[in-house]
Design a protein around this motif. Structure first.
Motif, PDB file in Angstrom:
ATOM      1  N   VAL A  73       0.847  -1.194   0.000  1.00 39.91           N
ATOM      2  CA  VAL A  73       0.000   0.000   0.000  1.00 39.91           C
ATOM      3  C   VAL A  73       0.878   1.238   0.000  1.00 39.91           C
ATOM      4  N   LEU A  74       0.451   2.248  -0.724  1.00 43.00           N
ATOM      5  CA  LEU A  74       1.133   3.539  -0.728  1.00 43.00           C
ATOM      6  C   LEU A  74       0.293   4.530   0.060  1.00 43.00           C
ATOM      7  N   ILE A  75       0.892   5.140   1.066  1.00 43.21           N
ATOM      8  CA  ILE A  75       0.238   6.173   1.858  1.00 43.21           C
ATOM      9  C   ILE A  75       0.772   7.504   1.344  1.00 43.21           C
ATOM     10  N   VAL A  76      -0.072   8.248   0.654  1.00 49.16           N
ATOM     11  CA  VAL A  76       0.363   9.440  -0.069  1.00 49.16           C
ATOM     12  C   VAL A  76      -0.183  10.690   0.620  1.00 49.16           C
ATOM     13  N   ALA A  77       0.715  11.608   1.000  1.00 44.90           N
ATOM     14  CA  ALA A  77       0.308  12.775   1.780  1.00 44.90           C
ATOM     15  C   ALA A  77       0.944  14.049   1.253  1.00 44.90           C
ATOM     16  N   ASN A  78       0.378  15.175   1.680  1.00 46.84           N
ATOM     17  CA  ASN A  78       0.999  16.471   1.411  1.00 46.84           C
ATOM     18  C   ASN A  78       2.206  16.631   2.327  1.00 46.84           C
ATOM     19  N   HIS A  79       3.181  17.409   1.868  1.00 49.83           N
ATOM     20  CA  HIS A  79       4.454  17.561   2.583  1.00 49.83           C
ATOM     21  C   HIS A  79       4.623  19.008   3.023  1.00 49.83           C
ATOM     22  N   SER A  80       5.173  19.210   4.230  1.00 52.92           N
ATOM     23  CA  SER A  80       5.336  20.588   4.718  1.00 52.92           C
ATOM     24  C   SER A  80       6.167  20.611   5.975  1.00 52.92           C
ATOM     25  N   VAL A 128      13.694   4.682   4.223  1.00 52.80           N
ATOM     26  CA  VAL A 128      14.440   4.150   3.089  1.00 52.80           C
ATOM     27  C   VAL A 128      14.682   5.289   2.099  1.00 52.80           C
ATOM     28  N   LEU A 129      15.853   5.300   1.494  1.00 52.53           N
ATOM     29  CA  LEU A 129      16.159   6.320   0.494  1.00 52.53           C
ATOM     30  C   LEU A 129      15.065   6.365  -0.563  1.00 52.53           C
ATOM     31  N   GLY A 130      14.551   7.585  -0.824  1.00 48.24           N
ATOM     32  CA  GLY A 130      13.431   7.761  -1.728  1.00 48.24           C
ATOM     33  C   GLY A 130      13.787   7.545  -3.180  1.00 48.24           C
ATOM     34  N   ASP A 131      13.993   6.304  -3.532  1.00 51.61           N
ATOM     35  CA  ASP A 131      14.369   5.918  -4.890  1.00 51.61           C
ATOM     36  C   ASP A 131      13.294   4.968  -5.428  1.00 51.61           C
ATOM     37  N   PRO A 132      12.888   5.100  -6.694  1.00 44.00           N
ATOM     38  CA  PRO A 132      11.836   4.220  -7.235  1.00 44.00           C
ATOM     39  C   PRO A 132      12.154   2.743  -7.080  1.00 44.00           C
ATOM     40  N   THR A 133      13.441   2.377  -7.223  1.00 42.82           N
ATOM     41  CA  THR A 133      13.818   0.974  -7.078  1.00 42.82           C
ATOM     42  C   THR A 133      13.573   0.492  -5.658  1.00 42.82           C
ATOM     43  N   GLY A 171       5.647   9.250 -10.558  1.00 43.59           N
ATOM     44  CA  GLY A 171       6.310   7.996 -10.236  1.00 43.59           C
ATOM     45  C   GLY A 171       5.518   7.095  -9.304  1.00 43.59           C
ATOM     46  N   PHE A 172       4.900   7.672  -8.278  1.00 40.36           N
ATOM     47  CA  PHE A 172       4.172   6.840  -7.319  1.00 40.36           C
ATOM     48  C   PHE A 172       2.989   6.134  -7.964  1.00 40.36           C
ATOM     49  N   MET A 173       2.379   6.781  -8.948  1.00 40.51           N
ATOM     50  CA  MET A 173       1.234   6.163  -9.615  1.00 40.51           C
ATOM     51  C   MET A 173       1.676   4.954 -10.440  1.00 40.51           C
ATOM     52  N   HIS A 174       2.794   5.086 -11.144  1.00 42.39           N
ATOM     53  CA  HIS A 174       3.306   3.944 -11.908  1.00 42.39           C
ATOM     54  C   HIS A 174       3.588   2.755 -10.984  1.00 42.39           C
ATOM     55  N   LEU A 175       4.148   3.040  -9.814  1.00 45.39           N
ATOM     56  CA  LEU A 175       4.454   1.974  -8.856  1.00 45.39           C
ATOM     57  C   LEU A 175       3.177   1.336  -8.314  1.00 45.39           C
ATOM     58  N   ALA A 176       2.180   2.163  -8.003  1.00 45.04           N
ATOM     59  CA  ALA A 176       0.913   1.645  -7.489  1.00 45.04           C
ATOM     60  C   ALA A 176       0.246   0.740  -8.522  1.00 45.04           C
ATOM     61  N   MET A 177       0.269   1.154  -9.774  1.00 39.15           N
ATOM     62  CA  MET A 177      -0.349   0.372 -10.833  1.00 39.15           C
ATOM     63  C   MET A 177       0.393  -0.952 -11.056  1.00 39.15           C
ATOM     64  N   ALA A 181      -1.001  -1.878  -5.778  1.00 37.67           N
ATOM     65  CA  ALA A 181      -0.995  -1.326  -4.421  1.00 37.67           C
ATOM     66  C   ALA A 181      -2.049  -0.235  -4.279  1.00 37.67           C
ATOM     67  N   PRO A 182      -2.991  -0.388  -3.351  1.00 40.22           N
ATOM     68  CA  PRO A 182      -3.950   0.695  -3.104  1.00 40.22           C
ATOM     69  C   PRO A 182      -3.219   1.961  -2.656  1.00 40.22           C
ATOM     70  N   ILE A 183      -3.785   3.093  -2.976  1.00 40.03           N
ATOM     71  CA  ILE A 183      -3.248   4.383  -2.527  1.00 40.03           C
ATOM     72  C   ILE A 183      -4.192   4.944  -1.476  1.00 40.03           C
TER      73      ILE A 183
END
Length: 271
Positions: A73-80, A128-133, A171-177, A181-183
């Protein structure tokens, strides 16, 4: 006895120790997973975070039960907020929920691992280092992963731009698809006021090799934080043009915007 074990014995209550033990992690015989996650370090981190979560920021988390109990699962949030306080609080909310807690993995900026000791410490806490891999490997491993598609555009935003979502990467959408993985969208309200910055000195940031150099008071204000978790969003892995991928990203962005508005409407005061 290691230093971490020594601190754990004095800081971590039995209830929290048991809570973390309920969350299964594929760690090796030395107590670490391939990315450096360590149960004892996490227990100490959660014990320290509890004071911030409950007493300093007085976090109100709504809908945390909406995060699936298992599977990727991807937990996607605004950043600040200049510092990754938002990710810390989201992680604590999920790790300490009463029913089926999960220990999420947070994708962090490339800058943090370059800071002596900090990189290893964050890895032990589950970052974890924010890398797509890396993110792909986490999802393959059925992890819950916290991502901030705004990146440093969001964390380093100025106070005058608070709660205005910056551009999301795709990028996160490609990974979810790809990984089915639900977002779960999350609207974070309150972190914008923790370290309000009025300017960013870009030449100084470049010379120091840091993402941004904010002009702000050297203090973290005790703003009350609201975390609103939305309903899971599922996107199939149909082979679609990038324009349609971007449209899906905008759907997630709109959901987060609605959750931010909900938090802003619900809060009665800043502190």
């Amino acid at each position: 006895m290691s230093l971490t074990s020594f601190i754990k014995a004095r800081l971590v209550p039995a209830s929290l120790d048991e809570q973390v033990e309920r969350i299964r992690k594929p760690i090796g015989t030395l107590g670490y997973d391939p990315w450096g996650y360590n149960n004892d370090s996490v227990k100490v981190g959660l014990a320290l975070t509890r004071q911030l979560y409950e007493r300093y920021f007085r976090v109100k988390a709504d809908g945390v039960e909406k995060v699936p109990a298992e599977g990727p699962v991807l937990i996607v949030a605004n950043h600040s907020g200049q510092l990754p306080i938002d990710g810390l609080l989201i992680g604590y909310a999920l790790a300490t929920r009463k029913e089926k807690p999960r220990m999420p993995r947070a994708m962090i900026e490339r800058f943090f691992p370059t800071v002596p000791y900090l990189g290893n410490l964050l890895n032990e806490m589950g970052a974890v280092l924010g890398d797509p891999t890396n993110c792909a490997k986490m999802l393959t491993n059925n992890e819950a992963v916290v991502v901030f598609p705004e990146g440093i555009r969001g964390s380093g935003k100025l106070y005058r731009d608070r709660y205005q979502l910056k551009r999301f990467g795709n990028g996160f959408m490609h990974l979810a698809m790809k990984h089915n993985a639900p977002i779960v969208p999350v609207g974070v309200v309150g972190c914008e006021e923790t370290i309000p910055a009025i300017a960013n000195i870009k030449p100084l940031a470049r010379s120091l090799g840091i993402p941004y150099a904010p002009v702000a008071l050297p203090v973290v204000f005790p703003a009350k934080v609201h975390l609103n978790f939305g309903d899971p969003m599922i996107f199939d892995n149909t082979d679609i043009p990038e324009e349609q991928v971007a449209e899906r990203v905008e759907q997630v962005k709109a959901a987060i915007s609605e959750l931010i508005d909900k938090g802003l409407n619900e809060r009665k005061r800043l502190f």
